[in-house]
Design a protein around this motif. Structure first.
Motif, PDB file in Angstrom:
ATOM      1  N   HIS A  23       4.629  -5.449   2.963  1.00  0.00           N
ATOM      2  CA  HIS A  23       4.462  -5.590   1.326  1.00  0.00           C
ATOM      3  C   HIS A  23       4.060  -4.013   0.888  1.00  0.00           C
ATOM      4  N   TRP A  62       8.638  -4.559  -2.039  1.00  0.00           N
ATOM      5  CA  TRP A  62       8.693  -5.705  -3.122  1.00  0.00           C
ATOM      6  C   TRP A  62       8.916  -5.392  -4.598  1.00  0.00           C
ATOM      7  N   HIS A  92       9.246  -9.639 -12.016  1.00  0.00           N
ATOM      8  CA  HIS A  92       7.919  -9.975 -11.941  1.00  0.00           C
ATOM      9  C   HIS A  92       7.292 -10.672 -13.203  1.00  0.00           C
ATOM     10  N   LYS A 133      11.726 -11.556  -4.979  1.00  0.00           N
ATOM     11  CA  LYS A 133      10.195 -11.509  -5.384  1.00  0.00           C
ATOM     12  C   LYS A 133       9.831 -11.832  -6.666  1.00  0.00           C
ATOM     13  N   ALA A 135       6.483 -13.741  -9.339  1.00  0.00           N
ATOM     14  CA  ALA A 135       5.174 -13.673  -9.647  1.00  0.00           C
ATOM     15  C   ALA A 135       4.546 -15.048 -10.261  1.00  0.00           C
ATOM     16  N   HIS A 166       3.997 -12.590  -5.830  1.00  0.00           N
ATOM     17  CA  HIS A 166       2.853 -11.858  -6.207  1.00  0.00           C
ATOM     18  C   HIS A 166       1.863 -12.818  -6.848  1.00  0.00           C
ATOM     19  N   HIS A 195      -1.255 -10.719  -1.947  1.00  0.00           N
ATOM     20  CA  HIS A 195      -2.501 -10.514  -2.349  1.00  0.00           C
ATOM     21  C   HIS A 195      -3.605 -11.518  -1.948  1.00  0.00           C
ATOM     22  N   ASP A 252       0.904  -2.078   0.119  1.00  0.00           N
ATOM     23  CA  ASP A 252       1.007  -2.289  -1.375  1.00  0.00           C
ATOM     24  C   ASP A 252       0.633  -1.001  -1.981  1.00  0.00           C
TER      25      ASP A 252
END
Length: 297
Positions: A23, A62, A92, A133, A135, A166, A195, A252
């Motif tokens: 990531h 990502w 996102h 990706k 979120a 995410h 995360h 990240d």
């Protein structure tokens, strides 16, 4: 036929990724981080070179659609550095986009994601994404998250690409799995939860791992997260509970002052090896990513 991972240089056998930063971001921009964009190609090249020098083999970017991912530069950077790069499609949280951009893609998200995986990212010289990706929100999913995750699930079913999520401050993992796996039929082992080190809740970690999802521990965290010191213990607890095969590790890099991908191998890896042992760290960096990022239908 052996499993493959879709990189910006083409599909490669999943077992040839080498050491994987699972990531990271070579390029990213957001209105939430004005003046802190990652947009410098030479800086990206330097970070890749340093990562390679330390034994790195593959970086998974990502950065999704509409956030300055610079897909047109990724293939050349990969060739120059000798590091494989996996690019992302997806979307996102809504706050990272203008209303105009969201309005232009909202009704065709699944088609966009599929097209970028199967045909290529527009204007990027044939570079195809290998990851979707999306979120979540803080301890929950808003309407935008549900829309994008359902589109991601459709694209996954049509392409076999994994879905990376995410998690806002590391929260909402079980809500994500309820939607992706419970409602839309995505296999849990095709979901990568990012995360988790930002919310070191061992009960949630174990539940997510028991369902079969991959758990991403990424950082080092920025100062306001202040959870780096808990990461080795959290990963050890999961390994001791039998979930060592669910763990992933990433750098990240999101702003120019983030230590990023070289730091991942220079400092984080040896620190984790002291806590987890070299064998498990090797599995986290090499073996587990081969399964997590492979295209599977």
């Amino acid at each position: 036929m052996s499993a493959v991972v879709r990189t910006v240089g083409g599909d490669v056998p999943a077992d040839r990724l080498g050491v994987v930063d699972a990531h990271d971001h070579l390029f990213i921009r957001s209105p939430l981080l004005p003046g802190q964009e990652l947009d410098d190609a030479e800086d990206a090249a330097a970070r890749l070179a340093a990562f390679r020098e330390l034994g790195g083999g593959t970086v998974v970017q990502w950065t999704p659609y509409g956030m300055g991912r610079r897909a047109d530069l990724l293939a050349a950077l990969s060739r120059r550095s000798g590091v494989r790069i996996v690019a992302a499609t997806g979307l996102h949280q809504a706050v990272h986009y203008s209303p105009e951009l969201l309005g232009s893609v909202r009704d065709s998200l699944a088609e966009l994601f599929v097209r970028e995986i199967t045909e290529g990212v527009a204007g990027a010289g044939g570079v195809r994404a290998g990851l979707i990706k999306v979120a979540g929100g803080f301890h929950g999913l808003d309407a935008h998250a549900r829309l994008t995750m359902r589109a991601a699930a459709e694209a996954h079913h049509r392409t076999g690409a994994a879905i990376a999520v995410h998690l806002e401050l590391g929260t909402g993992a079980l809500d994500v799995l309820d939607l992706l796996c419970g409602e839309t039929g995505v296999a849990p082992d095709r979901v990568i939860l990012g995360h988790l080190n930002r919310s070191p809740d061992s009960a949630v970690h174990r539940q997510a791992a028991a369902e079969g999802a991959y758990l991403g521990f990424d950082g080092p965290s920025r100062a306001n997260h202040a959870t780096d010191w808990r990461m080795p213990e959290a990963m050890r607890a999961l390994a001791d509970a039998g979930f060592g095969d669910r763990l992933l590790l990433g750098g990240d890099t999101v702003t120019p002052d983030t230590p990023g991908m070289p730091y991942l191998l220079r400092r984080v890896r040896p620190r984790l090896a002291l806590e987890l042992g070299e064998e498990l760290v090797e599995r986290v960096l090499v073996g587990n990513p081969a399964g997590a990022f492979a295209l599977r239908t």
